[in-house]
Design a protein around this motif. Structure first.
Motif, PDB file in Angstrom:
ATOM      1  N   GLN A 165       0.843  -1.191   0.000  1.00  0.00           N
ATOM      2  CA  GLN A 165       0.000   0.000   0.000  1.00  0.00           C
ATOM      3  C   GLN A 165       0.883   1.247   0.000  1.00  0.00           C
ATOM      4  O   GLN A 165       1.806   1.350   0.815  1.00  0.00           O
ATOM      5  CB  GLN A 165      -0.911   0.016   1.224  1.00  0.00           C
ATOM      6  CG  GLN A 165      -1.847   1.210   1.262  1.00  0.00           C
ATOM      7  CD  GLN A 165      -2.980   0.997   2.234  1.00  0.00           C
ATOM      8  OE1 GLN A 165      -3.985   0.385   1.890  1.00  0.00           O
ATOM      9  NE2 GLN A 165      -2.821   1.475   3.451  1.00  0.00           N
ATOM     10  N   PRO A 166       0.608   2.191  -0.901  1.00  0.00           N
ATOM     11  CA  PRO A 166       1.374   3.449  -0.945  1.00  0.00           C
ATOM     12  C   PRO A 166       0.734   4.512  -0.067  1.00  0.00           C
ATOM     13  O   PRO A 166       0.278   5.553  -0.547  1.00  0.00           O
ATOM     14  CB  PRO A 166       1.299   3.823  -2.427  1.00  0.00           C
ATOM     15  CG  PRO A 166      -0.046   3.312  -2.860  1.00  0.00           C
ATOM     16  CD  PRO A 166      -0.311   2.074  -2.046  1.00  0.00           C
ATOM     17  N   GLY A 167       0.660   4.249   1.231  1.00  0.00           N
ATOM     18  CA  GLY A 167      -0.014   5.169   2.136  1.00  0.00           C
ATOM     19  C   GLY A 167       0.814   6.380   2.497  1.00  0.00           C
ATOM     20  O   GLY A 167       1.919   6.592   1.982  1.00  0.00           O
ATOM     21  N   ARG A 168       0.270   7.170   3.433  1.00  0.00           N
ATOM     22  CA  ARG A 168       0.905   8.445   3.783  1.00  0.00           C
ATOM     23  C   ARG A 168       2.150   8.270   4.647  1.00  0.00           C
ATOM     24  O   ARG A 168       3.127   8.986   4.495  1.00  0.00           O
ATOM     25  CB  ARG A 168      -0.108   9.333   4.522  1.00  0.00           C
ATOM     26  CG  ARG A 168      -1.229   9.848   3.637  1.00  0.00           C
ATOM     27  CD  ARG A 168      -1.964  10.989   4.315  1.00  0.00           C
ATOM     28  NE  ARG A 168      -2.649  10.557   5.516  1.00  0.00           N
ATOM     29  CZ  ARG A 168      -3.903  10.152   5.543  1.00  0.00           C
ATOM     30  NH1 ARG A 168      -4.602  10.116   4.419  1.00  0.00           N
ATOM     31  NH2 ARG A 168      -4.475   9.774   6.675  1.00  0.00           N
ATOM     32  N   SER A 169       2.104   7.333   5.591  1.00  0.00           N
ATOM     33  CA  SER A 169       3.250   7.181   6.492  1.00  0.00           C
ATOM     34  C   SER A 169       3.675   5.721   6.550  1.00  0.00           C
ATOM     35  O   SER A 169       2.834   4.815   6.550  1.00  0.00           O
ATOM     36  CB  SER A 169       2.890   7.682   7.899  1.00  0.00           C
ATOM     37  OG  SER A 169       1.768   6.985   8.394  1.00  0.00           O
ATOM     38  N   ASP A 216      -4.299   3.509   6.045  1.00  0.00           N
ATOM     39  CA  ASP A 216      -3.553   4.714   5.641  1.00  0.00           C
ATOM     40  C   ASP A 216      -2.044   4.516   5.613  1.00  0.00           C
ATOM     41  O   ASP A 216      -1.318   5.394   5.146  1.00  0.00           O
ATOM     42  CB  ASP A 216      -3.859   5.867   6.606  1.00  0.00           C
ATOM     43  CG  ASP A 216      -5.338   6.219   6.638  1.00  0.00           C
ATOM     44  OD1 ASP A 216      -6.001   6.049   5.598  1.00  0.00           O
ATOM     45  OD2 ASP A 216      -5.828   6.640   7.707  1.00  0.00           O
ATOM     46  N   GLY A 217      -1.565   3.390   6.134  1.00  0.00           N
ATOM     47  CA  GLY A 217      -0.128   3.173   6.208  1.00  0.00           C
ATOM     48  C   GLY A 217       0.502   2.848   4.863  1.00  0.00           C
ATOM     49  O   GLY A 217      -0.183   2.484   3.906  1.00  0.00           O
ATOM     50  N   ARG A 218       1.815   2.971   4.820  1.00  0.00           N
ATOM     51  CA  ARG A 218       2.586   2.605   3.631  1.00  0.00           C
ATOM     52  C   ARG A 218       3.438   1.400   3.989  1.00  0.00           C
ATOM     53  O   ARG A 218       4.190   1.428   4.970  1.00  0.00           O
ATOM     54  CB  ARG A 218       3.474   3.774   3.185  1.00  0.00           C
ATOM     55  CG  ARG A 218       4.261   3.480   1.904  1.00  0.00           C
ATOM     56  CD  ARG A 218       4.999   4.716   1.393  1.00  0.00           C
ATOM     57  NE  ARG A 218       6.127   5.114   2.230  1.00  0.00           N
ATOM     58  CZ  ARG A 218       6.155   6.171   3.020  1.00  0.00           C
ATOM     59  NH1 ARG A 218       5.089   6.967   3.120  1.00  0.00           N
ATOM     60  NH2 ARG A 218       7.229   6.471   3.730  1.00  0.00           N
TER      61      ARG A 218
END
Length: 471
Positions: A165-169, A216-218
């Protein structure tokens, strides 16, 4: 093909009348159509889709259903074909099989397709709804058929897509280690104080801390798998807590999602443990055929994982279901296989969540099996042996004391049963466990023929005074 308990002809789903109902998600209209078509009562519809009859009645009267997870449950229970599902805005149930047969597939199995992202969305909705005590969750009833599709997905779903996953953090190993450490703490509290002690806290932790990491994670594939495995372990514990507090429909949903997470994480060992927990719940509720099927699925998975102690656990779950079904010969064979598997086990590399399974636990399961079969002498021996246990497992000790007391009651020894039952009552008073309460209530019922004896009157009075209306 799975059995359709409502017996809805597949071509009936193409009628314009029902498609119009599905297009606007008029579930009350859908249930009225099913009742008109098949003659099914609200209770029968509820049993098929895993919802309480009272909630079915409110839906028929006009209550809206907006939860995707509940809509999926209804679609699965009604055996909707793909056209009907897509009309209602749900993903198709079936898809064309991939060109190369993946490792988990078995011949002629339905290609049930669900992605790990679907599982994450369903889990987030469940955890949020549980924290907010949404009424829809409280109305979901346990259904033995509700474990059929998750078990099929476990064995027939293609190997999952990469968990990236290409999340925010970025999600790092420390975050995953924190989830596992919190799970270990919550598990210790569960064993000491019962499932009701920290169940709400676990649901909040899943909702507030784990959901943001998943959504939301990366993370890359390896990290994503470890994250899903940690989330599955905690969700399994949450399901076990709900089971211990007699919230059986919610427990079923937690365990189902935990199994889907374990599949996406490629964690066969944890998958076997979750299947065993499902078997435990089904057998406890009297669904012995489902309990037996799930125990055997756990055994197959445990052998694939190469963890002998999990194989032993699966065999004792199988034995318990067989004992409840009064199949003494098959039960004895399963118990023998459990002993052999445990003898072969090297416990040095066991995961932390498996530490509870030891000789005392095995003895308790033997005792329950022999008690169910009416083999009281054997039951007494193993029940007594089960008390040579780690005293940190307070709930387990209350269970085992109640088991031994029940054996003495069944043997016509009410004074001894009351003395041991009093020890179980002292521990149960410290717990928030519906199962512990039920075992004492069952003991009360066994002692009813001796109600005139002073010891029995005193004990049953103490139970009523201590437990009151507690479940």
């Amino acid at each position: 093909m799975l059995l359709d308990p409502l017996r809805i002809p597949e071509d009936a789903w193409s009628h314009g009348e029902v498609l119009a109902v599905l297009a606007v998600r008029d579930i009350g209209g859908l249930f009225r159509w099913i009742a008109s078509l098949t003659g099914a009562s609200q209770s029968r519809i509820g049993a098929a889709v895993g919802l309480e009859q009272g909630y079915i009645s409110r839906i028929v009267a006009g209550r809206k259903v907006t939860s995707i997870d509940v809509l999926e449950r209804i679609a699965d229970g009604c055996r909707m074909p793909d056209q009907a599902r897509t009309t209602m805005g749900l993903a198709p149930r079936q898809a064309e099989p991939p060109a190369a047969a993946p490792s988990r597939r078995v011949p002629d199995a339905p290609p049930l397709q669900r992605t790990w992202r679907d599982d994450v969305r369903s889990a987030a909705e469940l955890w949020r709804g549980d924290v907010n005590r949404r009424d829809v969750l409280r109305q979901v009833a346990f259904s033995s058929a509700g474990y059929t599709l998750p078990a099929l997905r476990w064995f027939t779903a293609p190997d999952p897509a990469p968990v990236t996953q290409p999340g925010r953090s970025a999600v790092g190993q420390p975050a995953i280690d924190t989830i596992r450490a919190m799970t270990a703490t919550y598990r210790q509290l569960d064993n000491q104080y019962g499932g009701g002690h920290a169940r709400d806290t676990v649901a909040r932790y899943l909702h507030q801390e784990v959901t943001p990491l998943l959504t939301d994670g990366r993370y890359d594939h390896g990290t994503g798998q470890r994250l899903l495995s940690a989330a599955a372990e905690l969700a399994q514990l949450a399901g076990w807590q709900a089971y211990d507090t007699a919230e059986h429909g919610i427990a079923q949903r937690y365990l189902t999602l935990a199994l889907d997470f374990a599949h996406a994480a490629g964690d066969d060992g944890l998958g076997a443990e979750i299947l065993a927990a499902m078997s435990h719940q089904a057998t406890y509720l009297g669904h012995t055929a489902t309990g037996l099927d799930l125990a055997r699925a756990a055994g197959q998975t445990a052998r694939r994982a190469g963890v002998p102690v999990l194989t032993a656990e699966a065999h004792v779950m199988e034995a318990h279901a067989l004992a409840k079904a009064n199949d003494e010969r098959a039960c004895a064979a399963a118990l023998h296989q459990a002993e052999q598997a445990l003898d072969r086990a090297d416990r040095s590399s066991d995961p932390q969540w498996l530490s509870y399974f030891d000789e005392a636990y095995l003895s308790a399961k033997f005792g329950h099996c022999f008690l169910a079969l009416g083999r009281n002498t054997h039951a007494e021996r193993f029940a007594a042996r089960s008390l040579r246990m780690d005293n940190r497992y307070v709930r387990g000790k209350a269970f085992n004391l109640a088991l031994l007391a029940s054996v003495h009651a069944q043997q016509g020894e009410p004074d001894r049963a009351c003395a041991i039952g009093a020890e179980a009552l002292t521990l149960t008073a410290q717990l928030r466990s519906a199962r512990a309460v039920r075992y004492l209530r069952d003991l009360q019922a066994q002692l009813a023929p001796h109600r005139r004896l002073p010891a029995v009157r005193h004990f049953t009075g103490r139970v009523d005074a201590t437990l009151g209306r507690r479940r």
